[in-house]
Scaffold this motif. Structure first.
Motif, short mmCIF file in Angstrom:
data_model
loop_
_atom_site.label_atom_id
_atom_site.label_comp_id
_atom_site.label_asym_id
_atom_site.label_seq_id
_atom_site.Cartn_x
_atom_site.Cartn_y
_atom_site.Cartn_z
N ILE A 269 -3.33 -1.89 -7.71
CA ILE A 269 -3.43 -1.36 -6.35
C ILE A 269 -4.87 -1.39 -5.85
O ILE A 269 -5.17 -1.92 -4.77
N LEU A 270 -5.78 -0.82 -6.65
CA LEU A 270 -7.15 -0.63 -6.19
C LEU A 270 -7.98 -1.91 -6.21
O LEU A 270 -8.69 -2.21 -5.24
N PHE A 271 -7.91 -2.66 -7.30
CA PHE A 271 -8.74 -3.87 -7.40
C PHE A 271 -8.09 -5.09 -6.76
O PHE A 271 -8.69 -5.73 -5.89
N VAL A 272 -6.85 -5.40 -7.17
CA VAL A 272 -6.22 -6.64 -6.68
C VAL A 272 -6.00 -6.58 -5.17
O VAL A 272 -6.41 -7.47 -4.42
N LEU A 273 -5.35 -5.51 -4.68
CA LEU A 273 -5.12 -5.41 -3.24
C LEU A 273 -6.41 -5.15 -2.48
O LEU A 273 -6.60 -5.66 -1.37
N GLY A 274 -7.30 -4.35 -3.08
CA GLY A 274 -8.57 -4.07 -2.42
C GLY A 274 -9.39 -5.33 -2.23
O GLY A 274 -9.89 -5.61 -1.13
N ALA A 275 -9.52 -6.13 -3.29
CA ALA A 275 -10.30 -7.38 -3.21
C ALA A 275 -9.62 -8.38 -2.28
O ALA A 275 -10.28 -9.07 -1.50
N SER A 276 -8.29 -8.47 -2.34
CA SER A 276 -7.56 -9.40 -1.49
C SER A 276 -7.73 -9.06 -0.01
O SER A 276 -7.97 -9.94 0.82
N ALA A 277 -7.62 -7.76 0.32
CA ALA A 277 -7.78 -7.34 1.72
C ALA A 277 -9.20 -7.53 2.20
O ALA A 277 -9.44 -7.83 3.38
N LEU A 278 -10.16 -7.37 1.29
CA LEU A 278 -11.56 -7.57 1.66
C LEU A 278 -11.82 -9.04 2.00
O LEU A 278 -12.61 -9.35 2.90
N ILE A 279 -11.13 -9.95 1.30
CA ILE A 279 -11.27 -11.38 1.57
C ILE A 279 -10.54 -11.77 2.86
O ILE A 279 -11.06 -12.50 3.69
N HIS A 280 -9.32 -11.25 3.01
CA HIS A 280 -8.52 -11.58 4.21
C HIS A 280 -7.56 -10.42 4.46
O HIS A 280 -6.83 -10.01 3.55
N PRO A 281 -7.54 -9.84 5.68
CA PRO A 281 -6.60 -8.76 6.00
C PRO A 281 -5.17 -9.16 5.64
O PRO A 281 -4.76 -10.30 5.86
N ILE A 282 -4.41 -8.21 5.09
CA ILE A 282 -3.07 -8.50 4.59
C ILE A 282 -2.00 -7.94 5.54
O ILE A 282 -2.00 -6.74 5.84
N ASP A 283 -1.12 -8.80 6.01
CA ASP A 283 0.02 -8.34 6.80
C ASP A 283 0.96 -7.56 5.90
O ASP A 283 1.35 -8.04 4.83
N CYS A 284 1.35 -6.38 6.36
CA CYS A 284 2.19 -5.51 5.53
C CYS A 284 3.52 -5.26 6.25
O CYS A 284 3.62 -4.39 7.13
N ALA A 285 4.55 -6.02 5.88
CA ALA A 285 5.87 -5.88 6.49
C ALA A 285 6.53 -4.58 6.03
O ALA A 285 6.24 -4.08 4.94
N PRO A 286 7.43 -4.00 6.85
CA PRO A 286 8.12 -2.75 6.47
C PRO A 286 8.83 -2.84 5.13
O PRO A 286 8.91 -1.84 4.40
N ASN A 287 9.36 -4.02 4.78
CA ASN A 287 10.05 -4.18 3.49
C ASN A 287 9.13 -3.87 2.32
O ASN A 287 9.55 -3.28 1.32
N PHE A 288 7.85 -4.25 2.46
CA PHE A 288 6.91 -4.00 1.37
C PHE A 288 6.62 -2.51 1.22
O PHE A 288 6.38 -2.03 0.11
N LEU A 289 6.64 -1.77 2.33
CA LEU A 289 6.43 -0.32 2.25
C LEU A 289 7.58 0.36 1.51
O LEU A 289 7.37 1.27 0.72
N SER A 290 8.81 -0.12 1.77
CA SER A 290 9.96 0.45 1.05
C SER A 290 9.85 0.14 -0.44
O SER A 290 10.21 0.97 -1.30
N ASP A 291 9.34 -1.05 -0.78
CA ASP A 291 9.12 -1.38 -2.19
C ASP A 291 8.04 -0.49 -2.80
O ASP A 291 8.13 -0.10 -3.97
N ALA A 292 7.03 -0.15 -1.99
CA ALA A 292 5.97 0.74 -2.47
C ALA A 292 6.53 2.13 -2.77
O ALA A 292 6.10 2.79 -3.72
N TYR A 293 7.49 2.58 -1.96
CA TYR A 293 8.13 3.87 -2.22
C TYR A 293 8.87 3.84 -3.56
O TYR A 293 8.90 4.83 -4.29
N VAL A 294 9.47 2.69 -3.89
CA VAL A 294 10.13 2.54 -5.19
C VAL A 294 9.09 2.67 -6.31
O VAL A 294 9.34 3.31 -7.34
N ALA A 295 7.91 2.06 -6.10
CA ALA A 295 6.84 2.15 -7.11
C ALA A 295 6.40 3.60 -7.29
O ALA A 295 6.13 4.05 -8.42
#
Length: 333
Positions: A269-295
């Protein structure tokens, strides 16, 4: 078409075989280094092993971000975290009941829940910006600072008390000889470091081939990109954690197994997504948020299991595996 499927299956099987060997070397090296420097295996699992086995997720996600397809970063990371808890800890606990350190239940697991909820809050507007990436990386710095403090305190807690004079006098020459022989036979730090680096290299290369083969097979059968990201790619990049954790647990290093998985979830969460977003903003679809709730739910369930007996027993491992089966079924619908 048939030849291509056979070719990719061979690559996939070869990748899995190399993963097992690489994880074997890596666990030997990491555990040996921990013992050499008196560092608790829990700390090694939460740092070196966790970062090393999170490298495939980082490579896939950052590469996707640089190509402008940063959406796969989220599917890969969230899917990997769900697999880490439901499949990896579920399978390992079903084989060998896993003891959990009190600090893992009190601090690391709640922190995993916290950073996953943080990601949900940052992605609610449909975009994880560079500023959001910076916030996630700041959380990583905070986590590493905590681990460094833990590393300093733990060895002191386990420092043995000096032997009484009578006990020292009763030590036989034969015992001393045996201890000397054991010391001479113990691997050098250079050898342990080489084992760790070679094992990590094999893990990274073989997992890369395994993921490529799995994705190629999925595309042949026309499986959607979302399902590929959340299941096949996530499972492929989680293979190092799976093989390393199973190997560690079978060797009695339960702290390394649990610490590896929890640490990997935090780093994802912190390194992979943080570094990826720093390189290029990440589109976050509603489906991914529901998957995050599962996590989040998966980590909460793990926390509840840990609080009961400070371990995950076999039937709880079965529950975790069953939860993933239910999640995968809904994802395929």
């Amino acid at each position: 078409m048939d030849f291509e499927i056979i070719k990719q299956l061979i690559i996939l099987v070869a990748g899995f075989a190399l993963l097992i060997k690489g994880a074997d070397l890596f666990v030997d090296g990491a555990s040996g280094i921990a013992k050499k420097f008196g560092i608790p295996e829990l700390v090694i699992g939460l740092t070196i092993v966790a970062m090393g086995t999170s490298a495939p997720e980082a490579a896939v996600s950052i590469a996707a971000a640089t190509k402008g397809s940063a959406g796969i970063s989220i599917g890969n990371v969230i899917g990997s975290n769900i697999i880490n808890i439901f499949i990896i800890l579920g399978v390992v606990a079903a084989i060998v009941p896993l003891k959990i350190e009190r600090s893992t239940v009190r601090y690391e697991m709640p922190y995993t829940i916290l950073v996953t909820i943080l990601f949900v809050l940052l992605g609610k507007d449909g975009l994880v910006t560079r500023l959001d990436g910076g916030i996630l990386l700041a959380g990583l710095i905070l986590y590493i600072a905590y681990l460094l403090m833990q590393a300093k305190q733990k060895p002191q807690e386990k420092t043995p008390e000096p032997l009484p004079a009578e006990a020292k006098a009763s030590t036989s020459a034969e015992t001393v000889a045996e201890n000397t022989e054991t010391t001479e036979e113990s691997p050098s730090i250079l050898k342990l470091l080489a084992l760790t680096l070679v094992g990590l290299a094999v893990i990274l290369v073989s997992s890369d081939y395994a993921v490529d083969a799995a994705v190629a097979i999925a595309k042949i059968f026309n499986i959607s990109d979302r399902v590929i990201g959340l299941t096949i790619v996530a499972l492929g990049t989680s293979l190092p954690e799976l093989v390393t954790s199973v190997t560690a647990a079978l060797r009695g290093n339960a702290d390394l197994a649990v610490g590896n998985v929890v640490g990997s979830c935090i780093f994802n969460i912190l390194f992979v997504l943080g570094a990826s977003a720093l390189i290029h903003p990440i589109d976050c679809a509603p489906n991914f948020l529901s998957d995050a709730y599962v996590a989040v739910g998966a980590t909460v369930l793990l926390l509840l299991f840990g609080y009961t007996q400070m371990k995950i027993v076999r039937w709880e491992g079965g529950v975790l595996i069953g939860c993933y089966a239910a999640y995968a079924y809904t994802a395929l619908l």
